[in-house]
Design a protein around this motif. Structure first.
Motif, PDB file in Angstrom:
ATOM      1  N   ILE A 214       3.547  -1.221 -10.717  1.00 15.37           N
ATOM      2  CA  ILE A 214       2.755  -0.529  -9.902  1.00 15.37           C
ATOM      3  C   ILE A 214       1.479  -0.300 -10.479  1.00 15.37           C
ATOM      4  O   ILE A 214       0.236  -0.497 -10.082  1.00 15.37           O
ATOM      5  CB  ILE A 214       3.440   0.689  -9.066  1.00 15.37           C
TER       6      ILE A 214
ATOM      7  N   ASP B 287       1.059   3.114  -3.117  1.00 20.92           N
ATOM      8  CA  ASP B 287       0.951   1.925  -4.027  1.00 20.92           C
ATOM      9  C   ASP B 287       2.131   1.135  -3.949  1.00 20.92           C
ATOM     10  O   ASP B 287       2.240  -0.031  -4.221  1.00 20.92           O
ATOM     11  CB  ASP B 287       0.596   2.319  -5.190  1.00 20.92           C
TER      12      ASP B 287
ATOM     13  N   TYR C  61      -1.188   7.688  -8.613  1.00 22.58           N
ATOM     14  CA  TYR C  61      -0.455   6.633  -8.143  1.00 22.58           C
ATOM     15  C   TYR C  61       0.589   7.201  -7.081  1.00 22.58           C
ATOM     16  O   TYR C  61       1.032   8.143  -7.478  1.00 22.58           O
ATOM     17  CB  TYR C  61       0.270   5.632  -9.318  1.00 22.58           C
TER      18      TYR C  61
ATOM     19  N   ARG D  97      -3.340  -1.613 -10.250  1.00 24.37           N
ATOM     20  CA  ARG D  97      -4.712  -1.172  -9.893  1.00 24.37           C
ATOM     21  C   ARG D  97      -5.004   0.109 -10.990  1.00 24.37           C
ATOM     22  O   ARG D  97      -4.072   0.867 -11.289  1.00 24.37           O
ATOM     23  CB  ARG D  97      -4.791  -0.471  -8.452  1.00 24.37           C
TER      24      ARG D  97
ATOM     25  N   MET E  82       2.203  -2.412  -1.543  1.00 27.46           N
ATOM     26  CA  MET E  82       1.234  -1.309  -1.100  1.00 27.46           C
ATOM     27  C   MET E  82       1.029  -1.649   0.366  1.00 27.46           C
ATOM     28  O   MET E  82       0.678  -0.813   1.185  1.00 27.46           O
ATOM     29  CB  MET E  82      -0.233  -1.400  -1.789  1.00 27.46           C
TER      30      MET E  82
END
Length: 462
Positions: free
Chosen positions: A38, A98, A47, A42, A120
């Motif tokens: 995860i 996420d 998160y 990004r 997500m």
């Protein structure tokens, strides 16, 4: 005892040795790999992952291990507590999270548990993401957060209600017609979270629920797979209560089956067919189901002027094909309804609401509705695997034996005969070969399935 690591997630039996069963160490290792995945998606400061579970006895233990592993990675957790798989799927995008994890082994018996992993969008991870997580779990590359950067856990137990709000707001859910019909319905919640969610939905729709096995204790009163041979108590209760019909879901509420007012199975395969009939009558379009699902969905789709497409088995494969073909409804013949106007995931709750709308608008009984659909009968059997069996070689031999018939090998071997079909495939979630057959009578379907089982065993024993 068993531990199955696949691109679909990690699933196993509780207790025993690390690496051979779903032990606390295995749960932590896989949660850490997922959390690491995860964070790689990004680059951001915060998160968030949504976590929920069914009512399995081991659920609270596994959930605490998983959540605190994510906290150790610096990930914030939204804890839904007792929930359903589709509820977690709905919550992920609403929380701008996420990803999500559902702790459930679906229809497996109570000694099993599993981590189902979402992206997500609240959808199951694809094969590439699943493989990356498997690789991370064995790589030793997981790096935990410093003490000032640990995540936190926030409880939010309102999401079953929020999920129901989202369903009732759908244009095709005809709450007014359902309330006027004054339905009385028996609910078998198999002592898991369906016993919480389904009665709540029914009450909001003006339906009177009669509860059977609706205490979320995790002690399943019968085999939790919603098949006819497991539902004698529900069939009897529908008759005793003079109910309009019965509803049964699996422990995580993504599979749905109905019992008619006569105490007979509506047909697990016909859950999706009936819901699709209603949806297509209001919003014409295309449909998708997997290769092991009934031909009846194809027939109904043709009736409404749409195009039917078959996908490989597995929810992620159905969803991908639905997106590719712009399908307005889809799912799996095991009672899994996927309605994209709500979300791309199997959802018994939206299936119930659409089925009730259909029944209320037609003003007929469940048995009368069943008679309006093509009469196909399915047989679903399985062969337990042993380590020495070369399953791929067995399936290859079966393909060769029936090369003169219409063959599809995108997922196991499906053999289409003029009057029936047989699908042979290795399960992704259990150490078994599944044998699915559909014909024009139950006796023929069962006989064909047994014939193929004998043939497979003969090939395996050579």
């Amino acid at each position: 005892m068993t531990l199955i690591k696949s691109i679909s997630g990690i699933r196993g039996t509780i207790g025993g040795k690390q690496g051979e069963n779903l032990t606390p160490i295995d749960a932590v290792a896989f949660a850490a790999a997922y959390g690491t995945y995860i964070k790689k998606q990004r680059n951001k400061e915060n998160y968030r992952v949504v976590v929920g579970r069914d009512a399995r006895i081991s659920g609270a233990m596994i959930q605490e291990l998983v959540m605190n592993t994510l906290v150790g990675l610096g990930i914030h957790v939204i804890d839904l507590g007792l929930s359903t798989t589709p509820t977690v799927e709905v919550a992920v995008p609403l929380e701008h999270a996420d990803g999500g994890i559902i702790l459930t082994a679906s229809h497996n018996p109570k000694q099993w548990n599993a981590l189902k992993l979402l992206d997500m969008n609240g959808e199951f991870l694809n094969a590439e993401a699943g493989q990356e997580i498997l690789d991370l779990a064995s790589s030793g590359e997981v790096v935990f957060a410093e003490v000032d950067d640990l995540g936190r856990i926030t409880k939010n137990e309102a999401y079953i209600d929020i999920h129901i709000d989202e369903i009732i707001a759908l244009p095709l859910v005809n709450t007014e017609a359902i309330k006027k019909a004054n339905f009385r319905v028996v609910v078998d919640g198999v002592n898991s979270t369906g016993g919480i969610a389904v009665p709540l939905l029914l009450e909001r729709l003006g339906v009177h629920p009669v509860k059977l096995y609706c205490e979320p204790t995790g002690h399943f009163p019968h085999n939790p797979e919603p098949l006819k041979e497991h539902l004698g108590d529900l069939m009897e209760k529908v008759l005793d209560e003079n109910a309009d019909f019965g509803i049964v879901v699996d422990p995580d509420v993504d599979r749905l089956a109905f019992i008619d007012e006569k105490g007979e199975m509506f047909g697990e395969e016909y859950t999706l067919v009936a819901v699709a009939d209603y949806v297509l009558s209001r919003t014409p379009g295309n449909t998708v189901s997997n290769m092991s699902s009934s031909r009846a969905l194809r027939d109904i789709t043709n009736k409404h002027g749409g195009t039917y497409t078959a996908s490989a088995v597995g929810e992620v494969n159905v969803v991908r094909m639905m997106k590719d073909t712009n399908a307005v409804i889809g799912g799996e013949g095991n009672g899994g309804v996927i309605y994209p106007d709500l979300h791309y995931g199997r959802d018994s709750l939206v299936g119930i609401a659409l089925f009730l709308s259909h029944l209320a608008e037609l003003n007929c009984t469940v048995s009368e509705l069943r008679k309006t659909y093509p009469a196909y009968f399915s047989s679903k059997k399985k062969i337990q695997l042993t380590p020495e069996l070369d399953v791929d070689a067995i399936l290859s031999e079966m393909e060769s034996r029936y090369a003169s018939e219409e063959i599809n090998t995108i997922d196991g071997v499906k053999i289409d005969f003029p009057e029936y079909w047989v699908h042979l495939r290795k399960s992704n979630t259990e150490p078994i070969i599944r044998i699915y057959c559909e014909a024009q009578s139950q006796e023929i379907a069962d006989t064909i399935a047994d014939t193929f089982i004998a043939e497979i065993q003969e090939v395996a024993n050579r």
